[in-house]
Design an enzyme around this catalytic site. Sequence first.
Site, PDB file in Angstrom:
ATOM      1  N   HIS A  86      11.069 101.720  71.234  1.00 55.87           N
ATOM      2  CA  HIS A  86      11.689 103.039  71.111  1.00 55.87           C
ATOM      3  C   HIS A  86      12.888 102.987  70.165  1.00 55.87           C
ATOM      4  CE1 HIS A  86      12.808 107.097  72.324  1.00 55.87           C
ATOM      5  NE2 HIS A  86      14.027 106.664  72.554  1.00 55.87           N
TER       6      HIS A  86
ATOM      7  N   TRP B  44      23.972 111.478  73.853  1.00 55.91           N
ATOM      8  CA  TRP B  44      23.470 110.212  74.395  1.00 55.91           C
ATOM      9  C   TRP B  44      24.463 109.111  74.038  1.00 55.91           C
ATOM     10  CZ3 TRP B  44      19.784 109.673  77.840  1.00 55.91           C
ATOM     11  CH2 TRP B  44      19.284 108.400  78.098  1.00 55.91           C
TER      12      TRP B  44
ATOM     13  N   VAL C 245      22.500 104.427  68.982  1.00 53.06           N
ATOM     14  CA  VAL C 245      21.237 103.944  69.539  1.00 53.06           C
ATOM     15  C   VAL C 245      21.422 102.449  69.799  1.00 53.06           C
ATOM     16  CG1 VAL C 245      18.741 103.788  69.221  1.00 53.06           C
ATOM     17  CG2 VAL C 245      20.021 105.620  68.087  1.00 53.06           C
ATOM     18  N   ILE C 246      21.214 102.045  71.051  1.00 51.16           N
ATOM     19  CA  ILE C 246      21.405 100.643  71.423  1.00 51.16           C
ATOM     20  C   ILE C 246      20.049 100.027  71.753  1.00 51.16           C
ATOM     21  CG2 ILE C 246      22.497  99.084  73.081  1.00 51.16           C
ATOM     22  CD1 ILE C 246      24.749 101.206  73.320  1.00 51.16           C
TER      23      ILE C 246
ATOM     24  N   THR D 103      12.131  98.048  74.589  1.00 47.51           N
ATOM     25  CA  THR D 103      10.900  98.575  73.985  1.00 47.51           C
ATOM     26  C   THR D 103      11.116  98.888  72.507  1.00 47.51           C
ATOM     27  OG1 THR D 103      11.434 100.894  74.403  1.00 47.51           O
ATOM     28  CG2 THR D 103      10.362  99.676  76.199  1.00 47.51           C
TER      29      THR D 103
END
Length: 190
Positions: free
Chosen positions: A97, A31, A90-91, A95
């Site tokens: 998340h 990802w 992770v950006i 939300t």
Amino acid sequence: MATENKNLSEYDKNTIPNAKDFRFGIVVSEWNETITEGLYNGAFDALVDCDVPLQQIIRWNVPGSFELIYGAKKMLQTQNVDAVIVIGCVIQGETKHFDFVCEGVTQGIKDLNVQTDIPVIFCVLTDNNMQQSIDRSGGVHGNKGTEAAIAAIKMAYIRQQASMSHPFNQPLLTSGALQIEETPIKIENE
């Protein structure tokens, strides 16, 4: 910002333990692949620059950052490595998340470090936007992957030395330069 005045890619090879006999695992999230590939390249290049043979660097890909925990656990269990580097990105989105993934990955990697005897190095960017991640994966702030590789070498060395019967000589420790002083053992005859 912690990296604002520091280049993550800078290290002094003279302060890094010899890494030619260590074996490293690198678990890479697919990802945000542009970022994680940049981080992987920084880590790989630093390991090779510090004399780690190519055949002693193992790479596994996992779908996302949350899966880094399981990938690292399986690598620890099956690959006879001296340290594992987990690479992810992770950006922040719209939300919560982001918060759950960042917290879960951080705690999962921490748990592996507590539960096993092999260091797991955290190289997961948790940025507010893509530009911050670009800046830390080979951009203006250097490469967090490089920094993680140097940390992995130092931690593999600490693990190796801690398993020996010699104590660390604390006064001689400098950043990255670990030294051991041999202490003779007295055996008294009865």
